[in-house]
Design a protein around this motif. Structure first.
Motif, PDB file in Angstrom:
ATOM      1  N   PRO A   5      13.023 -58.145 -58.308  1.00 26.48           N
ATOM      2  CA  PRO A   5      14.037 -57.402 -59.419  1.00 26.48           C
ATOM      3  C   PRO A   5      13.671 -58.464 -60.716  1.00 26.48           C
ATOM      4  O   PRO A   5      13.438 -59.551 -60.669  1.00 26.48           O
ATOM      5  N   ASN A  41      13.081 -53.346 -50.347  1.00 24.60           N
ATOM      6  CA  ASN A  41      14.000 -53.785 -51.358  1.00 24.60           C
ATOM      7  C   ASN A  41      15.019 -54.828 -51.119  1.00 24.60           C
ATOM      8  O   ASN A  41      16.005 -54.913 -51.486  1.00 24.60           O
ATOM      9  N   GLY A  60      19.466 -58.035 -52.446  1.00 27.03           N
ATOM     10  CA  GLY A  60      19.034 -56.354 -52.245  1.00 27.03           C
ATOM     11  C   GLY A  60      19.025 -55.828 -53.594  1.00 27.03           C
ATOM     12  O   GLY A  60      19.670 -56.471 -54.602  1.00 27.03           O
ATOM     13  N   PHE A  61      17.960 -55.199 -54.062  1.00 26.48           N
ATOM     14  CA  PHE A  61      17.667 -54.689 -55.325  1.00 26.48           C
ATOM     15  C   PHE A  61      16.873 -53.366 -55.311  1.00 26.48           C
ATOM     16  O   PHE A  61      16.331 -52.775 -54.349  1.00 26.48           O
ATOM     17  N   ASP A  62      16.743 -52.770 -56.361  1.00 26.03           N
ATOM     18  CA  ASP A  62      16.284 -51.497 -56.686  1.00 26.03           C
ATOM     19  C   ASP A  62      15.841 -51.315 -58.122  1.00 26.03           C
ATOM     20  O   ASP A  62      15.537 -52.505 -59.041  1.00 26.03           O
ATOM     21  N   GLU A  63      15.630 -50.258 -58.378  1.00 33.90           N
ATOM     22  CA  GLU A  63      14.707 -50.115 -59.837  1.00 33.90           C
ATOM     23  C   GLU A  63      15.740 -50.589 -60.924  1.00 33.90           C
ATOM     24  O   GLU A  63      15.338 -51.065 -62.050  1.00 33.90           O
ATOM     25  N   GLY A  64      16.819 -50.688 -60.702  1.00 28.13           N
ATOM     26  CA  GLY A  64      17.917 -50.790 -61.665  1.00 28.13           C
ATOM     27  C   GLY A  64      18.225 -52.477 -61.699  1.00 28.13           C
ATOM     28  O   GLY A  64      18.946 -52.733 -62.723  1.00 28.13           O
ATOM     29  N   GLY A  65      18.014 -53.205 -60.813  1.00 28.93           N
ATOM     30  CA  GLY A  65      18.091 -54.400 -60.608  1.00 28.93           C
ATOM     31  C   GLY A  65      18.812 -54.853 -59.412  1.00 28.93           C
ATOM     32  O   GLY A  65      18.519 -54.487 -58.319  1.00 28.93           O
ATOM     33  N   LEU A  66      19.749 -55.948 -59.281  1.00 34.50           N
ATOM     34  CA  LEU A  66      20.392 -56.416 -58.102  1.00 34.50           C
ATOM     35  C   LEU A  66      21.258 -55.294 -57.691  1.00 34.50           C
ATOM     36  O   LEU A  66      22.179 -54.851 -58.428  1.00 34.50           O
ATOM     37  N   THR A  67      21.516 -55.335 -56.309  1.00 31.19           N
ATOM     38  CA  THR A  67      22.315 -54.307 -55.568  1.00 31.19           C
ATOM     39  C   THR A  67      23.386 -55.105 -54.830  1.00 31.19           C
ATOM     40  O   THR A  67      24.560 -54.964 -54.749  1.00 31.19           O
ATOM     41  N   SER A  68      22.784 -56.381 -54.260  1.00 37.29           N
ATOM     42  CA  SER A  68      23.802 -56.992 -53.514  1.00 37.29           C
ATOM     43  C   SER A  68      23.294 -58.449 -53.222  1.00 37.29           C
ATOM     44  O   SER A  68      22.007 -58.804 -53.385  1.00 37.29           O
TER      45      SER A  68
END
Length: 593
Positions: A5, A41, A60-68
């Motif tokens: 990320p 991810n 956790g992360f995705d294309e938008g940045g951190l998710t958790s």
């Protein structure tokens, strides 16, 4: 998807308290972060700390940045702990140190069915307690996959509750061993029992409500039998009892119990209460009320003229039962009855949100204008409308909500400001950002307000700075310093940090760097005792911190054009600490003459 990320130091600072940010960066610089791996991810890391075992961090992360972001340590506030901060520093500064590993799906896809079975058998051989977990998993999966549609009067085949009882016991005993070995500071008992209870929801959702009752009773019985032993380790049962009580009540209200079954379950629950010394008040109330209570029947029909129970009422546990009833009605797609019940029982948040979810936007807006009473209601409806693409209506609801009472002012104001910025509505954005700042100051809101203000900035700035100075939470010290230094308010920044301990050294150094030209005397008076205190403690590993303070002292003397005074002070230090050869060498190496 990027390999890692995108992270920045301001982002990490923004999500952590100053002291935790400093400790986390120190952990990173000390090499305390080990075994950083990336699987798809998800990033995993171990961070050495005070506990015997390392703390486990998951990102956790995705294309938008951190998710958790989670950590196994005992710090459970909204800000990131030092171990998360340390891990994110590795991600940001040393992405090459992260080991790429295959995901679980990628690993399992390499195996045949026989090899997968052999793997499971080996895992159970090494960890026998997994057997009950596997039994529970397969029982739930096969039930949800193969349960035929039953008539109203039919009972499904009874489930074997033994593996669920055993799994609950395993969780309790593993938890006791965990605390005996001092493996860490987290609470695996509560976490794993809540997961087990949550898994039983699958039975309720497919109509296996009676079997769900049997399983939930088995879990509760296991807890009741051994909780007096678990309690010795300081584990609180409240969260588990609440989760069980709510799940049992939902199962009862989702089923059609006969009068004899109602009495049987009342007796079982009362026995459990006695064995565990707790209460299942919600479940017992659901047995008493069912769906046939006169007020419930009238509410479902929409014939109750006024809300009988307000949002904050707690008489007879009815408000909680209302939420459970609404959950069941939603699952059964009985939407008009849902709306009738929510409106009759004063659950305006649920009423408005359901109208929005059903696409009945005109009705939702009319109700919002005339009946919406709290910020929480506005935020829920606004978010629902936005997700449905009704962006302008969502902003209107957000604007209305800003004028209502509630306990989510920052969350609502920040959300509304972001939406207003997206739509180019400067007036609403200004109002929302100011309310957000007054409730929970952030630098991004302050500087965005400054950017938007074309007139009267001096008055708005005065109000914002006054609110900032009155905000006493220690966690906002860095925000205060950022804003005061940016505005050239050195004395105000000094006032924020002058009494802070060395724990906040990063913040102190920033203020000293800014204050040296205007307030060199303060720098000398504050930095000298900090350096001397470190040297007096005779901790050689901290001498580098003493040197950092002495650099500030020297710079302040030079600013005052008092080089000789500095040299005299330096010589006094060398004489006082003549036997500290490491310190003397460091002072020479840094050329602090």
């Amino acid at each position: 998807m990027s390999k890692t990320p995108d992270l920045t130091e301001p982002l990490i600072r923004q999500n952590s308290l100053p002291e935790l940010f400093s400790k986390g960066r120190s952990d990173y610089e000390s090499g305390n972060v080990t075994a950083v791996t990336r699987r798809g991810n998800l990033l995993n890391a171990e961070v050495m700390g005070k506990a015997v075992q390392p703390y486990r961090v998951r990102v956790g992360f995705d294309e938008g940045g951190l998710t958790s972001v989670t950590c196994s340590c005992a710090y459970h506030e909204s800000e990131w702990c030092e171990h998360i901060v340390a891990t994110l520093f590795v991600v940001m500064r040393q992405p090459e140190a992260i080991q790429d590993r295959p995901t679980l799906d990628q690993l399992l896809n390499q195996l045949t069915l026989v090899q997968t079975q052999e793997l499971v058998q080996e895992l159970v051989k090494d960890n026998p307690q997994l057997m009950d977990e596997i039994d529970c998993y397969i029982t739930l999966k096969t039930k949800t996959a193969s349960t035929p549609k039953l008539s109203k009067d039919q009972r499904p085949s009874p489930i074997n509750s033994a593996p669920f009882r055993q799994q609950a016991r395993d969780i309790l005993y593993e938890g006791m061993r965990y605390f005996e070995n001092l493996d860490g500071e987290d609470d695996p008992v509560t976490e794993e029992l809540l997961d087990l209870i949550d898994n039983v929801q699958g039975l309720i959702e497919i109509g296996e409500t009676y079997n769900a009752l049997i399983v939930l009773e088995a879990i509760a019985s296991a807890c009741a039998a051994d909780w007096d032993r678990v309690e010795q380790y300081g584990i609180d049962s409240d969260d588990i009892v609440i989760a069980l009580d709510e799940a049992i009540a939902e199962a009862i209200l989702s089923d059609s119990l006969s009068s004899s079954e109602v009495e049987q379950w009342r007796s079982r629950l009362e026995t459990l209460q006695d064995e565990w010394s707790t209460e299942f008040a919600l479940s017992l109330e659901s047995l008493t009320q069912g769906w046939d209570a006169p007020d419930v029947v009238e509410a479902l029909k929409g014939t109750l003229p006024e809300p009988e129970l307000e949002e904050n009422s707690s008489s007879n546990y009815s408000p909680d039962l209302v939420l459970i009833r609404l959950k069941i009605l939603d699952r059964q797609e009985r939407y008009q009855e849902y709306l009738n019940l929510a409106k009759a029982k004063g659950k305006m948040k649920q009423y408005l949100t359901m109208l929005g979810s059903l696409g009945r936007t005109a009705e939702a807006m009319e109700a919002a204008r005339n009946q919406m009473k709290t910020m929480e209601e506005a935020l829920s409806l606004g978010q629902t409308l936005r997700s449905n693409g009704e962006v302008s209506k969502a902003l209107e609801v957000g604007g209305m909500g800003l004028k209502l009472p509630g306990n989510c002012q920052y969350e609502l104001a920040s959300w509304t400001a972001g939406l207003a910025e997206e739509l180019g509505n400067v007036e609403v954005e200004m109002e929302a950002r100011q309310l957000a700042f007054y409730d929970n100051p952030h630098t991004k809101d302050y500087f965005r307000i400054k950017e938007l203000t074309r007139e009267n900035w001096s008055k708005i700035q005065r109000d914002l700075l006054e609110a900032l100075q009155q905000y006493k939470t220690l966690g906002k010290t860095e925000v205060k310093v950022d804003i005061f230094l940016n505005e050239g308010l050195i004395d105000e920044a000094i006032a924020c940090v002058k009494d802070l301990s060395d724990y906040y050294s990063d913040l102190l150094h920033r203020v000293m760097d800014a204050a040296i030209k205007q307030r060199p005397d303060w720098v000398i008076e504050n930095a000298r005792p900090r350096a001397e205190s470190i040297l007096d403690r005779k901790k050689s590993e901290s001498y580098n911190q003493a040197i950092d303070w002495l650099k500030k002292v020297r710079s302040a003397y030079l600013q005052k054009e008092q080089l000789e005074e500095w040299r005299t002070y330096r010589q006094d230090l060398l004489q006082t600490h003549a036997r500290k050869h490491k310190f003397r060498g460091m002072l020479e190496d840094m050329r602090l003459y």
